[in-house]
Design an enzyme around this catalytic site. Structure first.
Site, PDB file in Angstrom:
ATOM      1  N   HIS A 195     -24.390  33.038  87.729  1.00 15.50           N
ATOM      2  CA  HIS A 195     -25.662  33.511  87.162  1.00 15.50           C
ATOM      3  C   HIS A 195     -26.657  32.371  87.126  1.00 15.50           C
ATOM      4  O   HIS A 195     -26.283  31.209  87.298  1.00 15.50           O
ATOM      5  CB  HIS A 195     -25.448  34.030  85.724  1.00 15.50           C
ATOM      6  N   ASP A 197     -29.626  30.848  84.358  1.00 15.64           N
ATOM      7  CA  ASP A 197     -30.010  31.007  82.953  1.00 15.64           C
ATOM      8  C   ASP A 197     -31.441  31.542  82.912  1.00 15.64           C
ATOM      9  O   ASP A 197     -32.306  31.032  83.625  1.00 15.64           O
ATOM     10  CB  ASP A 197     -29.922  29.668  82.211  1.00 15.64           C
ATOM     11  N   HIS A 252     -24.912  29.028  88.716  1.00 13.72           N
ATOM     12  CA  HIS A 252     -23.717  28.282  88.330  1.00 13.72           C
ATOM     13  C   HIS A 252     -22.680  29.238  87.768  1.00 13.72           C
ATOM     14  O   HIS A 252     -22.985  30.405  87.484  1.00 13.72           O
ATOM     15  CB  HIS A 252     -24.084  27.171  87.333  1.00 13.72           C
ATOM     16  N   ARG A 262     -11.026  24.527  78.276  1.00 17.83           N
ATOM     17  CA  ARG A 262     -12.368  23.943  78.360  1.00 17.83           C
ATOM     18  C   ARG A 262     -13.195  24.440  77.185  1.00 17.83           C
ATOM     19  O   ARG A 262     -13.170  25.641  76.858  1.00 17.83           O
ATOM     20  CB  ARG A 262     -13.016  24.360  79.683  1.00 17.83           C
TER      21      ARG A 262
END
Ligand code: GA4
Length: 320
Positions: A195, A197, A252, A262
């Site tokens: 996507h 941002d 990203h 993570r």
């Protein structure tokens, strides 16, 4: 050591790769920019034109402030599922698991979206201190961007982010270790699908676990080596429009890791809902036309929430 709870398996976590080619390599070419470098403004512009993305060093946010919020995030994600569920649903703010956004996107993730202090499970002061610091860095970065582009008013974007009514949020993400057969056989799974941002700018901080990938101009995906001492800065769609495409919002995504969980914390800086998003007149060359029909941030946000995560959202606002 904090023990992370294991989420239930996902039924449908293999998001399809829509636009970028699946050639993955660890990329050594991510620009690393020292915020105190006298050339920072020029380097930032180069990085945002080429990648829409860079690593920010020497940002000045105290490591204790970061470590404190990270510890808060870890202890929250370590709570029993039933307790976390009480902090949901995530629309617009709160706890979410697997589902991302309202239109069926899924990932191997759990997260908390925070705006002010609605989340009693996370220390208010840890959030407040972090947000204050990260916002100050964001303001400085967008001021350097304005200077680097030769815009007379260096506060043109920082002012939007500083407004009382600015539309910002903080996202705490936890990508658990993926231990299903796919992951164990070495295949990575989508943690957060591809996507861009929607906002002006995002500042991402992660622990030392890999997973973040960006899509280069030539359409290939590359892995971003993690660095827990730095921030990664991402150009958002609104900034792409306000610079009439000079700065690019970067596609990203995050892939899971079968060895280490993570954790990431992202500040998304958006303008007030009423702000009109259009190219800055002072940036436009003689005779240059806007590539986009103008819209308010409210309109763009509403349209984003009607879209799927991987959709090319700016397409709806491009001039024919
Ligand atoms: C992507 C960037 C931010 O994480 C976010 C996301 C939001 C959400 O998770 O609710 C969205 C996504 C993001 C863009 C399109 C819409 C909205 C999920 C989704 C499918 C918080 C944001 O602002 O936009």
């Amino acid at each position: 050591m904090v023990v992370l709870s294991k989420p239930a398996p996902l039924d449908d976590h293999y998001a399809s790769i829509k636009t970028c080619k699946p050639r993955i390599s660890v990329f050594k070419g991510i620009p690393s920019i020292n915020l105190r470098d006298p050339k920072a403004k020029t380097l930032i512009i180069q990085a945002c034109q080429e990648f829409g993305f860079f690593k920010l060093l020497n940002h000045g946010v105290p490591m204790e402030t970061i470590a404190r919020l990270e510890a808060e995030a870890l202890s929250f994600f370590n709570l029993p599922r039933s307790v976390k569920a009480k902090a949901g649903p995530p629309n617009p703010f709160g706890y979410g698991t697997k589902g991302i956004g309202p239109n069926g996107d899924v990932g191997w993730i759990e997260y908390l979206l925070i705006n002010t202090d609605q989340n009693p499970e996370i220390s208010r002061s840890a959030v407040k201190d972090y947000v204050m610091e990260v916002k100050a860095v964001a303001y400085e970065v967008v001021e350097l961007m304005a200077e680097g582009l030769g815009i007379e008013r260096r506060d043109v974007w920082s002012q939007m982010l500083r407004e009382e009514e600015s539309d910002w949020c903080l996202r705490l993400n936890h990508y658990p270790i993926s231990q299903d057969l796919q992951a164990l056989s070495g295949r990575k799974m989508i943690g957060f699908g591809e996507h861009t941002d929607p906002q002006i700018i995002s500042l991402l901080k992660s622990n030392n676990t890999s997973g973040l990938q960006i899509c280069l101009k030539d359409g290939t995906w590359v892995s971003v080596p993690p660095d827990h001492t730095s921030f990664f800065v991402t150009v958002g769609d609104a900034l792409q429009v306000m610079t009439n495409g000079r700065l690019k919002s970067v596609r990203h995504r995050v892939m899971t890791n079968s060895l280490k969980p993570r954790i990431s914390i992202i500040y998304f800086g958006g303008p007030p809902l009423s702000e009109t998003i259009r190219p800055l007149p002072s940036l436009m060359a003689k005779g240059e036309e806007s590539l986009y029909n103008e819209f308010t941030w409210r309109e763009y946000k509403a349209s984003a929430y009607k879209s799927r995560l991987g959709d090319y959202r700016l397409g709806l606002f491009e001039k024919a």
